[in-house]
Design a protein around this motif. Structure first.
Motif, PDB file in Angstrom:
ATOM      1  N   ASN A   1      35.967  37.711  28.562  1.00 35.49           N
ATOM      2  CA  ASN A   1      36.615  38.645  29.472  1.00 35.49           C
ATOM      3  C   ASN A   1      37.245  39.771  28.663  1.00 35.49           C
ATOM      4  O   ASN A   1      38.228  39.557  27.947  1.00 35.49           O
ATOM      5  N   TYR A   2      36.672  40.977  28.770  1.00 38.80           N
ATOM      6  CA  TYR A   2      37.194  42.111  28.010  1.00 38.80           C
ATOM      7  C   TYR A   2      38.571  42.554  28.516  1.00 38.80           C
ATOM      8  O   TYR A   2      39.325  43.182  27.783  1.00 38.80           O
ATOM      9  N   THR A   3      38.876  42.221  29.758  1.00 40.14           N
ATOM     10  CA  THR A   3      40.153  42.631  30.331  1.00 40.14           C
ATOM     11  C   THR A   3      41.309  41.802  29.782  1.00 40.14           C
ATOM     12  O   THR A   3      42.331  42.338  29.345  1.00 40.14           O
ATOM     13  N   SER A   4      41.147  40.477  29.789  1.00 41.03           N
ATOM     14  CA  SER A   4      42.219  39.581  29.351  1.00 41.03           C
ATOM     15  C   SER A   4      42.067  39.110  27.907  1.00 41.03           C
ATOM     16  O   SER A   4      43.023  38.633  27.303  1.00 41.03           O
ATOM     17  N   GLY A   5      40.844  39.205  27.364  1.00 39.80           N
ATOM     18  CA  GLY A   5      40.595  38.686  26.029  1.00 39.80           C
ATOM     19  C   GLY A   5      40.388  37.188  25.995  1.00 39.80           C
ATOM     20  O   GLY A   5      40.356  36.582  24.921  1.00 39.80           O
ATOM     21  N   ASP A   6      40.195  36.577  27.167  1.00 38.38           N
ATOM     22  CA  ASP A   6      39.990  35.128  27.248  1.00 38.38           C
ATOM     23  C   ASP A   6      38.505  34.780  27.236  1.00 38.38           C
ATOM     24  O   ASP A   6      37.653  35.589  27.622  1.00 38.38           O
ATOM     25  N   SER A   7      38.219  33.564  26.803  1.00 42.78           N
ATOM     26  CA  SER A   7      36.868  33.009  26.896  1.00 42.78           C
ATOM     27  C   SER A   7      36.772  32.267  28.222  1.00 42.78           C
ATOM     28  O   SER A   7      37.510  31.317  28.465  1.00 42.78           O
ATOM     29  N   ILE A   8      35.859  32.721  29.093  1.00 40.11           N
ATOM     30  CA  ILE A   8      35.739  32.158  30.450  1.00 40.11           C
ATOM     31  C   ILE A   8      34.448  31.349  30.550  1.00 40.11           C
ATOM     32  O   ILE A   8      33.363  31.870  30.282  1.00 40.11           O
TER      33      ILE A   8
ATOM     34  N   SER B   1      28.716  45.903  29.034  1.00 41.07           N
ATOM     35  CA  SER B   1      29.493  44.842  29.682  1.00 41.07           C
ATOM     36  C   SER B   1      29.048  44.704  31.140  1.00 41.07           C
ATOM     37  O   SER B   1      28.399  45.593  31.697  1.00 41.07           O
ATOM     38  N   VAL B   2      29.408  43.578  31.742  1.00 45.79           N
ATOM     39  CA  VAL B   2      29.007  43.281  33.118  1.00 45.79           C
ATOM     40  C   VAL B   2      30.257  43.010  33.942  1.00 45.79           C
ATOM     41  O   VAL B   2      31.151  42.277  33.510  1.00 45.79           O
ATOM     42  N   LYS B   3      30.297  43.581  35.142  1.00 47.01           N
ATOM     43  CA  LYS B   3      31.458  43.424  36.012  1.00 47.01           C
ATOM     44  C   LYS B   3      31.244  42.266  36.976  1.00 47.01           C
ATOM     45  O   LYS B   3      30.265  42.236  37.719  1.00 47.01           O
ATOM     46  N   ILE B   4      32.171  41.298  36.948  1.00 42.82           N
ATOM     47  CA  ILE B   4      32.148  40.161  37.862  1.00 42.82           C
ATOM     48  C   ILE B   4      33.531  40.040  38.487  1.00 42.82           C
ATOM     49  O   ILE B   4      34.522  39.832  37.777  1.00 42.82           O
ATOM     50  N   LYS B   5      33.603  40.197  39.794  1.00 38.94           N
ATOM     51  CA  LYS B   5      34.881  40.126  40.522  1.00 38.94           C
ATOM     52  C   LYS B   5      35.948  41.042  39.893  1.00 38.94           C
ATOM     53  O   LYS B   5      37.053  40.605  39.577  1.00 38.94           O
ATOM     54  N   ASN B   6      35.573  42.277  39.675  1.00 38.84           N
ATOM     55  CA  ASN B   6      36.493  43.305  39.172  1.00 38.84           C
ATOM     56  C   ASN B   6      36.991  43.067  37.747  1.00 38.84           C
ATOM     57  O   ASN B   6      37.949  43.698  37.303  1.00 38.84           O
ATOM     58  N   GLN B   7      36.341  42.157  37.037  1.00 38.71           N
ATOM     59  CA  GLN B   7      36.658  41.924  35.631  1.00 38.71           C
ATOM     60  C   GLN B   7      35.411  42.239  34.802  1.00 38.71           C
ATOM     61  O   GLN B   7      34.287  41.985  35.236  1.00 38.71           O
ATOM     62  N   HIS B   8      35.624  42.767  33.605  1.00 42.96           N
ATOM     63  CA  HIS B   8      34.500  43.149  32.750  1.00 42.96           C
ATOM     64  C   HIS B   8      34.282  42.096  31.671  1.00 42.96           C
ATOM     65  O   HIS B   8      35.224  41.703  30.968  1.00 42.96           O
TER      66      HIS B   8
END
Length: 383
Positions: A156-163, A204-211
């Motif tokens: 997740n480029y927005t939060s920096g977390d591994s999802i 990057s790919v957008k999923i539910k408003n997160q990149h």
């Protein structure tokens, strides 16, 4: 499906790591395992996990969990007939047109609806995935007991977390740990596009408003997804290549080129975290062996996890250099601009060379490596 063996109750998991075009090696290993099994059997590891290009292989395999042989054959056919054009736009006008469009987009106002930019446009990959992967089969195989869980990890480029996006037969609660978490979902091509978006090269790919981008970027614990999904034994196909001792360029007095540095960065992203996580798992296993069994049972979530790791026995970079001429001219020009040439070793080439000539050699190598460990693999997977 009558007569086919399911693996209900099995805690075997498969973990496929990232690596761009290097993921063809995984298909060779999987093909060798198919030789050890009867043709009417389902998948020997009902918990399937993948990251980056490994996520694509994992999902394709999960779609054919009811017939492991068929799933491997389909994967093998795709990789053996792959071309760069089926993964990203590679004609010179497309490559440099994409770069020019990216430059122009920097002048757009902040409120404009901007699209993700990268050095290469991998739109053809989305079309390929939707064409060859039947995502509806995942639920069908889960319902029929051939598949327990499938997970795909993205960054997740927005939060920096591994999802970790997962689809499972069991009611597994989402997990939350430092810099990583699991989210239940119906896996589709967008999750695969996100997981396989190599940084800088693919958008990057957008999923539910997160990149989201390549799942290996922030993946501090690659072993976490299969363990959370109930695995007790994890079969890992890595892409960490051995370091050759003698290379002509090792005594080169010149500073490293941009391509060499980029290659080192990708090597670190795709390989280093797995090794450190395996070391951590071994320490935990050793610690658990010192604890009384009754006390160990009282500690929820603590259990011994067995692993089997297979990595390539030969250097991917050397093979990629031999196949350099199969790169489309547009991509050659782009790579030459950052220092990648046919006479200069760079790991970067082996990540982007989605060509059947290169992939066939990696599949052959994976098959030979797995056959060399046949007895150990059979024992580990109980097949």
């Amino acid at each position: 499906m009558a007569g086919k063996k399911t693996y209900k109750g099995s805690k075997n998991a498969l973990l496929l790591t990232g690596g761009g075009a290097r993921a063809a090696y995984q298909v060779g290993v999987l093909s060798a395992i198919a030789k050890f099994m009867p043709r009417n059997h389902g998948i020997p590891f009902p918990i399937v996990n993948g990251t980056s290009a490994g996520a694509i292989n994992a999902t394709a395999l999960a779609c054919y969990a009811s017939c492991y042989h068929l799933g491997v054959k389909k994967l093998e056919w795709i990789w053996k007939n792959l071309t760069c054009e089926r993964v990203y736009h590679s004609h010179a006008t497309q490559v440099f047109g994409n770069l020019f469009s990216g430059m122009l987009s920097t002048f757009q106002a902040d409120y404009a609806n901007k699209t993700a930019r990268s050095l290469l446009n991998n739109a053809p990959l989305r079309h390929l995935l939707n064409q060859v992967v039947d995502f509806r089969r995942i639920d069908l195989n889960i319902l029929n007991g051939y598949l327990s869980s499938l997970s795909v990890t993205a960054s997740n480029y927005t939060s920096g977390d591994s999802i970790t996006f997962y689809q499972s037969a069991r009611d597994i609660k989402p997990w939350y740990r430092a810099k990583r978490r699991g989210e239940p979902c119906q896996i589709d091509s967008e999750h695969l596009m996100a997981s396989a978006a190599i940084p800088l090269f693919f958008p990057s790919v957008k999923i539910k408003n997160q990149h989201y981008g390549d799942g290996s970027i922030h993946q501090l614990s690659p072993l976490s997804p299969p363990i959370h999904l109930g695995a007790q034994r994890i079969f890992i196909i890595g892409v960490e290549q051995p370091k050759e001792l003698h290379h002509a360029m090792e005594n080169n007095p010149h500073p490293p080129t941009a391509s060499t540095i980029a290659g080192h960065m990708l090597d670190s992203i795709f390989a280093d975290t797995l090794q450190s996580d395996l070391e951590r798992l071994q320490r935990i296993n050793s610690t658990l062996s010192l604890i009384d069994e009754e006390k160990r049972k009282q500690q929820d979530g603590l259990q011994h996890i067995d692993t089997f790791v297979i990595n390539p026995s030969h250097d991917f970079n050397a093979i990629a250099q031999e196949c350099y001429d199969y790169l489309p001219m547009g991509v050659k020009l782009l790579l030459r601009s950052i220092g990648v040439k046919n006479d200069l070793e760079s790991s970067l080439l082996s990540y982007l060379l989605f060509d059947k000539h290169f992939c066939k050699q990696l599949i052959k190598l994976g098959y030979e490596d797995a056959m060399a460990h046949e007895d150990n693999i059979r024992a580990f997977l109980s097949i």
